[in-house]
Write a protein that holds these residues in place. Structure first.
Motif, short mmCIF file in Angstrom:
data_model
loop_
_atom_site.label_atom_id
_atom_site.label_comp_id
_atom_site.label_asym_id
_atom_site.label_seq_id
_atom_site.Cartn_x
_atom_site.Cartn_y
_atom_site.Cartn_z
N TYR A 102 -70.04 79.89 66.05
CA TYR A 102 -68.82 80.15 66.81
C TYR A 102 -68.00 81.29 66.23
O TYR A 102 -66.89 81.55 66.69
N TYR A 103 -68.55 81.97 65.22
CA TYR A 103 -67.84 83.14 64.69
C TYR A 103 -67.79 84.23 65.75
O TYR A 103 -66.75 84.86 65.96
N TYR A 104 -68.92 84.47 66.41
CA TYR A 104 -68.94 85.36 67.57
C TYR A 104 -68.78 84.50 68.82
O TYR A 104 -69.50 83.51 69.01
N LEU A 105 -67.83 84.85 69.66
CA LEU A 105 -67.59 84.09 70.87
C LEU A 105 -68.54 84.53 71.98
O LEU A 105 -68.97 85.69 72.04
N GLN A 106 -68.85 83.58 72.86
CA GLN A 106 -69.74 83.83 73.99
C GLN A 106 -68.92 83.86 75.29
O GLN A 106 -67.75 83.45 75.33
N GLN A 107 -69.56 84.33 76.33
CA GLN A 107 -68.96 84.38 77.66
C GLN A 107 -68.45 82.99 78.06
O GLN A 107 -69.16 81.99 77.94
N ASN A 108 -67.19 82.94 78.53
CA ASN A 108 -66.55 81.71 79.03
C ASN A 108 -66.21 80.69 77.95
O ASN A 108 -65.89 79.54 78.26
N ASP A 109 -66.26 81.07 76.68
CA ASP A 109 -65.83 80.16 75.62
C ASP A 109 -64.34 79.86 75.74
O ASP A 109 -63.56 80.72 76.19
N ILE A 110 -63.96 78.66 75.34
CA ILE A 110 -62.54 78.28 75.29
C ILE A 110 -62.22 77.90 73.85
O ILE A 110 -62.79 76.96 73.31
N VAL A 111 -61.30 78.63 73.25
CA VAL A 111 -60.88 78.37 71.87
C VAL A 111 -59.62 77.51 71.91
O VAL A 111 -58.64 77.85 72.59
N TYR A 112 -59.65 76.38 71.19
CA TYR A 112 -58.51 75.48 71.16
C TYR A 112 -58.02 75.28 69.73
O TYR A 112 -58.76 74.82 68.87
N VAL A 113 -56.75 75.66 69.49
CA VAL A 113 -56.14 75.50 68.18
C VAL A 113 -55.29 74.24 68.20
O VAL A 113 -54.28 74.18 68.91
N GLU A 114 -55.69 73.26 67.43
CA GLU A 114 -55.01 71.96 67.41
C GLU A 114 -53.72 72.04 66.60
O GLU A 114 -53.66 72.74 65.59
N PRO A 115 -52.69 71.32 67.02
CA PRO A 115 -51.45 71.29 66.22
C PRO A 115 -51.64 70.50 64.94
O PRO A 115 -52.50 69.61 64.86
N THR A 116 -50.85 70.80 63.94
CA THR A 116 -50.90 70.08 62.68
C THR A 116 -50.36 68.67 62.87
O THR A 116 -49.73 68.34 63.88
N LYS A 117 -50.62 67.81 61.87
CA LYS A 117 -50.12 66.44 61.93
C LYS A 117 -48.60 66.42 61.99
O LYS A 117 -47.99 65.60 62.68
N LYS A 118 -47.98 67.36 61.28
CA LYS A 118 -46.52 67.45 61.30
C LYS A 118 -46.02 67.74 62.70
O LYS A 118 -45.06 67.14 63.17
N LYS A 119 -46.67 68.69 63.39
CA LYS A 119 -46.25 69.04 64.75
C LYS A 119 -46.44 67.85 65.70
O LYS A 119 -45.61 67.59 66.56
#
Length: 279
Positions: free
Chosen positions: A225-242
């Motif tokens: 997943y270092y190189y992204l592919q066509q139609n990839d969706i990147v999701y950054v999760e919130p921290t436990k604090k958030k």
């Protein structure tokens, strides 16, 4: 007595600051376990493949331009529109512009309909492989003696959502993009985003896979997943604090503020009336 109490309070405050600083530094730093000026080998070669629904730009060229006209569908449309202009140089420039303005759609079953050659399987192939397939067909069927085929992706896109500054869908002219580049285009991960397990949703052969990549570890260079592919969706999760802040009682900040004020008031009374007895 008063001096001793002040020293202990100062040490406690300093310990809290140092602990908090170390924790946040580790959480926020990218590739924190790699030494600076060290070389990291990327073991997973980037191979973007064509999928159903992709839009492809395909252009065939040759030393004899007239021989490839039937294989450039957009060019043929431009010829009829520009017929009679009388300016050969202007026609050539306009033909090239028109040919690059549209493309070939990859059907649900993975095929494109190419002029003269008919149906060609494209899904699952790389751009270079598809170009070689078309060149081989043109040569083996005696259509063109020296074909050069160019294949490009016209609708390469990835989406970045979650705890980034500007969540959005990225439409790219290049088919080679790293996860760092995608995050940079979205303003980077916020202070409330987890960097240790960023999710990547990737569709492969009709199956959606949720992968993870740790941006704080040098092992990310070996991740698929270092190189992204066509139609990839990147999701950054919130921290436990958030997450806690999002679900907690909205009156808690008021309680904390009130408790802090009462603590300060109690310390003031203690310093004023209790410690003065030991002077």
């Amino acid at each position: 007595m008063r001096f001793r109490l002040s020293v202990w309070m100062g040490l406690a405050a300093l310990s809290i600051v140092l602990f908090t600083s170390c924790y946040h530094t580790k959480e926020l730093a990218y590739v924190s376990d790699a030494e600076r000026d060290s070389a990291q080998v990327i073991l997973n070669n980037y191979t973007a493949t064509i999928h159903p629904g992709d839009q492809l730009y395909i252009y065939v060229s040759s030393q004899t331009p007239e021989s490839v006209i039937p294989f450039n569908e957009e060019t043929n449309k431009s010829v009829s529109a520009l017929a009679g202009s009388g300016n050969a140089a202007a026609q050539t420039a306009n033909l090239t512009l028109q040919a690059k303005s549209t493309g070939y759609n990859v059907s649900d079953d993975g095929y494109i309909i190419f002029p003269v050659l008919g149906k060609i399987l494209a899904a699952g192939l790389t751009r270079d492989t598809l170009a070689h397939v078309i060149e081989h067909r043109l040569l083996s069927e005696g259509q063109v003696t020296d074909p050069v085929v160019e294949v490009k992706m016209m609708n390469f896109r990835v989406a970045v959502i979650g705890e980034v500054k500007y969540p959005k869908e990225l439409h790219l002219t290049s088919e080679r993009i790293t996860i760092f580049e995608a995050l940079a285009m979205c303003g980077d991960i916020t202070m409330d985003g987890k960097r240790t397990n960023v999710g990547v949703l990737r569709e492969t052969d009709g199956i959606v896979i949720l992968g993870e990549i740790d941006l704080t570890s040098k092992e990310l260079f070996n991740s698929p997943y270092y190189y992204l592919q066509q139609n990839d969706i990147v999701y950054v999760e919130p921290t436990k604090k958030k997450k806690r802040l999002a679900t907690r009682n909205p009156k808690i900040p008021i309680y904390i503020s009130f408790g802090t004020s009462m603590t300060r008031f109690a310390l003031m009374i203690y310093n004023r009336y209790i410690l003065d007895r030991y002077k």
